[in-house]
Design a protein around this motif. Structure first.
Motif, PDB file in Angstrom:
ATOM      1  N   ILE A 176      24.962  -3.897 -36.435  1.00  0.00           N
ATOM      2  CA  ILE A 176      26.087  -3.821 -37.380  1.00  0.00           C
ATOM      3  C   ILE A 176      25.627  -4.223 -38.783  1.00  0.00           C
ATOM      4  CG2 ILE A 176      28.300  -4.892 -37.997  1.00  0.00           C
ATOM      5  CD1 ILE A 176      28.835  -5.041 -34.913  1.00  0.00           C
ATOM      6  N   MET A 177      24.833  -5.292 -38.856  1.00  0.00           N
ATOM      7  CA  MET A 177      24.328  -5.741 -40.157  1.00  0.00           C
ATOM      8  C   MET A 177      23.454  -4.671 -40.812  1.00  0.00           C
ATOM      9  SD  MET A 177      23.543  -9.702 -39.163  1.00  0.00           S
ATOM     10  CE  MET A 177      22.646 -10.080 -40.654  1.00  0.00           C
ATOM     11  N   LEU A 178      22.651  -3.987 -40.008  1.00  0.00           N
ATOM     12  CA  LEU A 178      21.823  -2.913 -40.561  1.00  0.00           C
ATOM     13  C   LEU A 178      22.690  -1.764 -41.064  1.00  0.00           C
ATOM     14  CD1 LEU A 178      18.878  -2.870 -38.014  1.00  0.00           C
ATOM     15  CD2 LEU A 178      18.706  -3.395 -40.448  1.00  0.00           C
ATOM     16  N   ILE A 179      23.674  -1.378 -40.306  1.00  0.00           N
ATOM     17  CA  ILE A 179      24.556  -0.289 -40.727  1.00  0.00           C
ATOM     18  C   ILE A 179      25.226  -0.625 -42.062  1.00  0.00           C
ATOM     19  CG2 ILE A 179      26.703   0.938 -40.171  1.00  0.00           C
ATOM     20  CD1 ILE A 179      25.747   0.719 -37.169  1.00  0.00           C
ATOM     21  N   LEU A 180      25.668  -1.866 -42.189  1.00  0.00           N
ATOM     22  CA  LEU A 180      26.336  -2.291 -43.422  1.00  0.00           C
ATOM     23  C   LEU A 180      25.355  -2.591 -44.553  1.00  0.00           C
ATOM     24  CD1 LEU A 180      28.990  -4.727 -41.929  1.00  0.00           C
ATOM     25  CD2 LEU A 180      29.357  -2.381 -42.765  1.00  0.00           C
ATOM     26  N   GLY A 181      24.114  -2.864 -44.200  1.00  0.00           N
ATOM     27  CA  GLY A 181      23.162  -3.297 -45.210  1.00  0.00           C
ATOM     28  C   GLY A 181      23.391  -4.746 -45.588  1.00  0.00           C
ATOM     29  N   LEU A 182      23.752  -5.544 -44.620  1.00  0.00           N
ATOM     30  CA  LEU A 182      24.047  -6.963 -44.818  1.00  0.00           C
ATOM     31  C   LEU A 182      22.872  -7.786 -44.308  1.00  0.00           C
ATOM     32  CD1 LEU A 182      26.245  -9.034 -45.621  1.00  0.00           C
ATOM     33  CD2 LEU A 182      27.068  -8.891 -43.266  1.00  0.00           C
ATOM     34  N   TRP A 183      22.178  -8.472 -45.207  1.00  0.00           N
ATOM     35  CA  TRP A 183      20.990  -9.254 -44.844  1.00  0.00           C
ATOM     36  C   TRP A 183      20.031  -8.412 -43.995  1.00  0.00           C
ATOM     37  CZ3 TRP A 183      25.459 -12.624 -43.485  1.00  0.00           C
ATOM     38  CH2 TRP A 183      25.866 -13.369 -44.587  1.00  0.00           C
ATOM     39  N   THR A 184      19.709  -7.262 -44.516  1.00  0.00           N
ATOM     40  CA  THR A 184      18.930  -6.249 -43.804  1.00  0.00           C
ATOM     41  C   THR A 184      17.598  -6.766 -43.290  1.00  0.00           C
ATOM     42  OG1 THR A 184      19.967  -4.532 -45.125  1.00  0.00           O
ATOM     43  CG2 THR A 184      17.911  -3.954 -44.028  1.00  0.00           C
ATOM     44  N   ARG A 185      16.883  -7.468 -44.128  1.00  0.00           N
ATOM     45  CA  ARG A 185      15.563  -7.942 -43.702  1.00  0.00           C
ATOM     46  C   ARG A 185      15.677  -8.889 -42.508  1.00  0.00           C
ATOM     47  NH1 ARG A 185      14.173  -7.387 -49.484  1.00  0.00           N
ATOM     48  NH2 ARG A 185      12.353  -6.024 -49.533  1.00  0.00           N
ATOM     49  N   TRP A 186      16.639  -9.787 -42.533  1.00  0.00           N
ATOM     50  CA  TRP A 186      16.824 -10.734 -41.421  1.00  0.00           C
ATOM     51  C   TRP A 186      17.261 -10.013 -40.153  1.00  0.00           C
ATOM     52  CZ3 TRP A 186      14.515 -15.104 -41.777  1.00  0.00           C
ATOM     53  CH2 TRP A 186      14.313 -15.682 -43.027  1.00  0.00           C
ATOM     54  N   TYR A 241      17.084   5.548 -51.106  1.00  0.00           N
ATOM     55  CA  TYR A 241      17.879   6.299 -50.130  1.00  0.00           C
ATOM     56  C   TYR A 241      17.114   6.506 -48.829  1.00  0.00           C
ATOM     57  CZ  TYR A 241      21.284   6.881 -53.759  1.00  0.00           C
ATOM     58  OH  TYR A 241      22.217   6.618 -54.727  1.00  0.00           O
ATOM     59  N   GLY A 242      15.789   6.565 -48.921  1.00  0.00           N
ATOM     60  CA  GLY A 242      14.979   6.614 -47.699  1.00  0.00           C
ATOM     61  C   GLY A 242      15.163   5.353 -46.872  1.00  0.00           C
ATOM     62  N   ALA A 243      15.163   4.197 -47.550  1.00  0.00           N
ATOM     63  CA  ALA A 243      15.402   2.926 -46.856  1.00  0.00           C
ATOM     64  C   ALA A 243      16.802   2.905 -46.249  1.00  0.00           C
ATOM     65  CB  ALA A 243      15.219   1.760 -47.828  1.00  0.00           C
ATOM     66  N   THR A 244      17.756   3.513 -46.933  1.00  0.00           N
ATOM     67  CA  THR A 244      19.130   3.562 -46.411  1.00  0.00           C
ATOM     68  C   THR A 244      19.205   4.418 -45.153  1.00  0.00           C
ATOM     69  OG1 THR A 244      20.031   3.264 -48.624  1.00  0.00           O
ATOM     70  CG2 THR A 244      21.511   4.194 -46.965  1.00  0.00           C
ATOM     71  N   VAL A 245      18.573   5.569 -45.165  1.00  0.00           N
ATOM     72  CA  VAL A 245      18.566   6.444 -43.981  1.00  0.00           C
ATOM     73  C   VAL A 245      17.930   5.712 -42.798  1.00  0.00           C
ATOM     74  CG1 VAL A 245      17.610   8.573 -43.010  1.00  0.00           C
ATOM     75  CG2 VAL A 245      18.617   8.587 -45.299  1.00  0.00           C
ATOM     76  N   LEU A 246      16.797   5.082 -43.037  1.00  0.00           N
ATOM     77  CA  LEU A 246      16.120   4.319 -41.987  1.00  0.00           C
ATOM     78  C   LEU A 246      17.032   3.223 -41.453  1.00  0.00           C
ATOM     79  CD1 LEU A 246      13.504   3.741 -40.403  1.00  0.00           C
ATOM     80  CD2 LEU A 246      12.799   2.282 -42.321  1.00  0.00           C
ATOM     81  N   ARG A 247      17.676   2.486 -42.354  1.00  0.00           N
ATOM     82  CA  ARG A 247      18.580   1.394 -41.980  1.00  0.00           C
ATOM     83  C   ARG A 247      19.730   1.890 -41.105  1.00  0.00           C
ATOM     84  NH1 ARG A 247      23.053   0.054 -44.701  1.00  0.00           N
ATOM     85  NH2 ARG A 247      22.446   0.999 -46.674  1.00  0.00           N
ATOM     86  N   LEU A 248      20.333   3.001 -41.465  1.00  0.00           N
ATOM     87  CA  LEU A 248      21.468   3.531 -40.700  1.00  0.00           C
ATOM     88  C   LEU A 248      21.045   3.994 -39.306  1.00  0.00           C
ATOM     89  CD1 LEU A 248      23.315   5.478 -43.530  1.00  0.00           C
ATOM     90  CD2 LEU A 248      24.007   3.319 -42.459  1.00  0.00           C
TER      91      LEU A 248
END
Length: 136
Positions: free
Chosen positions: A61-71, A4-11
């Motif tokens: 947008i990809m980060l918000i969705l968590g779509l291919w986050t690393r890329w 969930y920490g990674a999710t908060v950072l990603r958003l």
């Protein structure tokens, strides 16, 4: 809880990058973004402006969705490292206001350095919980 920490950072990164793309594409417009890049001494200012718009826009947008986050994070890391090296590094660490075209503008690399570190961390962590793609 680390997922969930990674999710908060990603958003938070996703929204920040998406808003930077909005600033460059809608508020400034591509032509003005190219002009600003040229004035700041960024190499290939037209390529850099469009790369920023696409990496921050689509990558955000990809980060918000968590779509291919690393890329998405790696594509944005290029922009942030460019901003650090070509624009902010010579301004000193602390953010301060400088006058540009009779308007105060922030200068200093502390914010950009924080985004570089957070973006690199996101690339290493992946999407976290609630990501569309769990491995990218």
């Amino acid at each position: 809880m680390s997922q969930y920490g990674a999710t908060v950072l990603r958003l938070f990164l996703g929204v920040t990058f998406l808003m930077h793309a909005y600033l460059a594409f809608v508020v400034y417009g591509p032509a003005r973004a190219v002009e600003l890049n040229a004035r700041m001494g960024i190499p290939l200012p037209e390529v850099a402006a469009w790369y920023l718009i696409l990496a921050h826009g689509l990558g955000g947008i990809m980060l918000i969705l968590g779509l291919w986050t690393r890329w998405a994070a790696l594509a944005n890391l290029v922009v942030m490292l460019g901003a650090l090296v070509f624009v902010h590094l010579h301004q000193g660490y602390f953010i301060k206001a400088v006058m540009v075209d009779n308007a105060p503008r922030p200068a200093g690399y502390e914010y950009v350095l924080l985004l570089v570190g957070a973006t690199l961390a996101q690339a290493l962590l992946g999407g976290g919980a609630l990501a569309v793609t769990r491995r990218g």
